[in-house]
Design a protein around this motif. Structure first.
Motif, PDB file in Angstrom:
ATOM      1  N   ASN B  32      59.224  76.244  55.979  1.00 20.31           N
ATOM      2  CA  ASN B  32      58.267  75.548  55.126  1.00 20.31           C
ATOM      3  C   ASN B  32      56.902  75.763  55.784  1.00 20.31           C
ATOM      4  N   PHE B  34      52.572  75.033  55.827  1.00 23.67           N
ATOM      5  CA  PHE B  34      51.567  74.034  55.466  1.00 23.67           C
ATOM      6  C   PHE B  34      50.195  74.442  55.987  1.00 23.67           C
ATOM      7  N   TYR B  36      46.761  72.116  56.797  1.00 25.63           N
ATOM      8  CA  TYR B  36      46.150  70.799  56.843  1.00 25.63           C
ATOM      9  C   TYR B  36      44.667  70.962  57.145  1.00 25.63           C
ATOM     10  N   GLN B  38      41.200  68.740  58.606  1.00 26.81           N
ATOM     11  CA  GLN B  38      40.725  67.529  59.280  1.00 26.81           C
ATOM     12  C   GLN B  38      39.209  67.541  59.210  1.00 26.81           C
ATOM     13  N   HIS B  43      41.280  61.794  59.301  1.00 21.97           N
ATOM     14  CA  HIS B  43      42.620  62.194  59.713  1.00 21.97           C
ATOM     15  C   HIS B  43      43.062  63.461  58.994  1.00 21.97           C
ATOM     16  N   LEU B  44      44.155  63.991  59.444  1.00 22.43           N
ATOM     17  CA  LEU B  44      44.715  65.193  58.849  1.00 22.43           C
ATOM     18  C   LEU B  44      45.120  64.945  57.400  1.00 22.43           C
ATOM     19  N   LEU B  46      46.816  66.998  53.906  1.00 25.72           N
ATOM     20  CA  LEU B  46      47.502  68.195  53.440  1.00 25.72           C
ATOM     21  C   LEU B  46      46.646  68.922  52.407  1.00 25.72           C
ATOM     22  N   LYS B  49      51.034  73.446  50.507  1.00 28.10           N
ATOM     23  CA  LYS B  49      52.308  73.688  51.177  1.00 28.10           C
ATOM     24  C   LYS B  49      53.109  74.723  50.395  1.00 28.10           C
ATOM     25  N   PHE B  90      44.251  73.493  60.111  1.00 28.57           N
ATOM     26  CA  PHE B  90      45.452  73.723  60.904  1.00 28.57           C
ATOM     27  C   PHE B  90      46.565  74.289  60.031  1.00 28.57           C
ATOM     28  N   LEU B 103      57.231  69.871  62.837  1.00 24.14           N
ATOM     29  CA  LEU B 103      56.115  70.730  62.466  1.00 24.14           C
ATOM     30  C   LEU B 103      55.549  71.362  63.725  1.00 24.14           C
ATOM     31  N   PHE B 105      52.303  73.298  64.997  1.00 24.88           N
ATOM     32  CA  PHE B 105      50.936  73.522  64.574  1.00 24.88           C
ATOM     33  C   PHE B 105      50.303  74.695  65.304  1.00 24.88           C
ATOM     34  N   GLY B 106      49.417  75.371  64.608  1.00 22.64           N
ATOM     35  CA  GLY B 106      48.532  76.310  65.270  1.00 22.64           C
ATOM     36  C   GLY B 106      47.423  75.546  65.968  1.00 22.64           C
ATOM     37  N   LYS B 107      46.581  76.266  66.692  1.00 24.04           N
ATOM     38  CA  LYS B 107      45.526  75.614  67.468  1.00 24.04           C
ATOM     39  C   LYS B 107      44.339  75.188  66.630  1.00 24.04           C
TER      40      LYS B 107
END
Lengths: 117, 115
Positions: B32, B34, B36, B38, B43-44, B46, B49, B90, B103, B105-107
């Motif tokens: 899956n 996604f 996101y 910020q 906050h994060l 979505l 997806k 992200f 999940l 996450f990338g940086k």
């Protein structure tokens, strides 16, 4: 959409004290909640996964005795940073998974900025 | 172990420029995917997806992403950025049906849009 809240949004504490951060799912039931730590200019790092009514599963390198997680109900999880030190200063974010389904979505809280002096 | 790579740390664009943010992941099974966002001080949230079906997914605010399985990529695109798109983005991947479904996450990629 689903809402996740965190309290407090900011906290400053002295070294050696403990701090509790609450994470609530406001309009849905969360069987699973996740706690992340976000470092400046770095990714979100998963600290632990908690399932309602059972012990949390910690990621490698995360001290379970230092970061106590309690997921007592389907809408509340708490993270307690015990005997905090300046290196624990960070941005802590919780996330909640809505009950049911394997292709689920996670909803994120606004985060808590912890500063340990 | 799974990993997610976002190749651009900071992207600076002028308004109306087109955007493409790269995301590659390492897991070989069903995933899956996604994106996101910020916004500063928030906050994060979505953006979009992908679970299955059409590999071109459309999200909020005019964003879209294309899943290319052969390239293990899920790049984010927007044809014309606005100043309000300034944020950190992200990419995240979750192993489908994994026991914990964590999940990864990338940086993150910081996008700065100049007015």
């Amino acid at each position: 959409g689903a809402v996740v809240s965190q309290h407090p949004s900011r906290v400053i504490c002295k070294s050696g004290t403990s701090v509790k951060i609450e994470c609530r799912s406001l309009d849905f039931q969360a069987t699973t909640m996740f706690w992340y730590r976000q470092f400046p200019k770095k990714s979100l790092m998963l600290m632990a996964t908690s399932n309602e009514g059972s012990k949390a599963t910690y990621e490698q390198g995360v001290e379970k005795d230092k970061f106590l997680i309690n997921h007592a109900s389907l809408t509340l999880s708490t993270l307690t940073v015990t005997s905090a030190h300046p290196e624990d200063s960070s941005f802590y974010i919780c996330s909640a998974k809505e009950f049911g389904g394997s292709s689920y979505e996670q909803y994120f809280g606004p985060g808590t900025r912890l500063t340990v002096t | 172990a799974q990993s997610v790579s976002q190749h651009n740390h900071h992207v600076i664009l002028s308004e109306a420029a087109s955007l493409e943010l790269g995301c590659n992941y390492s897991y070989g099974g069903t995933v899956n995917l996604f994106w996101y966002v910020q916004y500063p001080g928030q906050h994060l949230q979505l953006l979009l997806k992908y679970f299955s079906g059409d590999p071109l997914v459309k999200g909020i605010k005019g964003f879209e992403a294309e899943f290319i399985k052969s390239k293990f990529s899920f790049n984010l695109r927007k044809p014309s950025v606005q100043w309000s798109d300034t944020a950190e983005y992200f990419c995240a991947v979750r192993e489908y049906g994994g026991s914990q479904g964590n999940l990864i996450f990338g940086k993150g990629t910081k996008l700065s849009v100049k007015p």
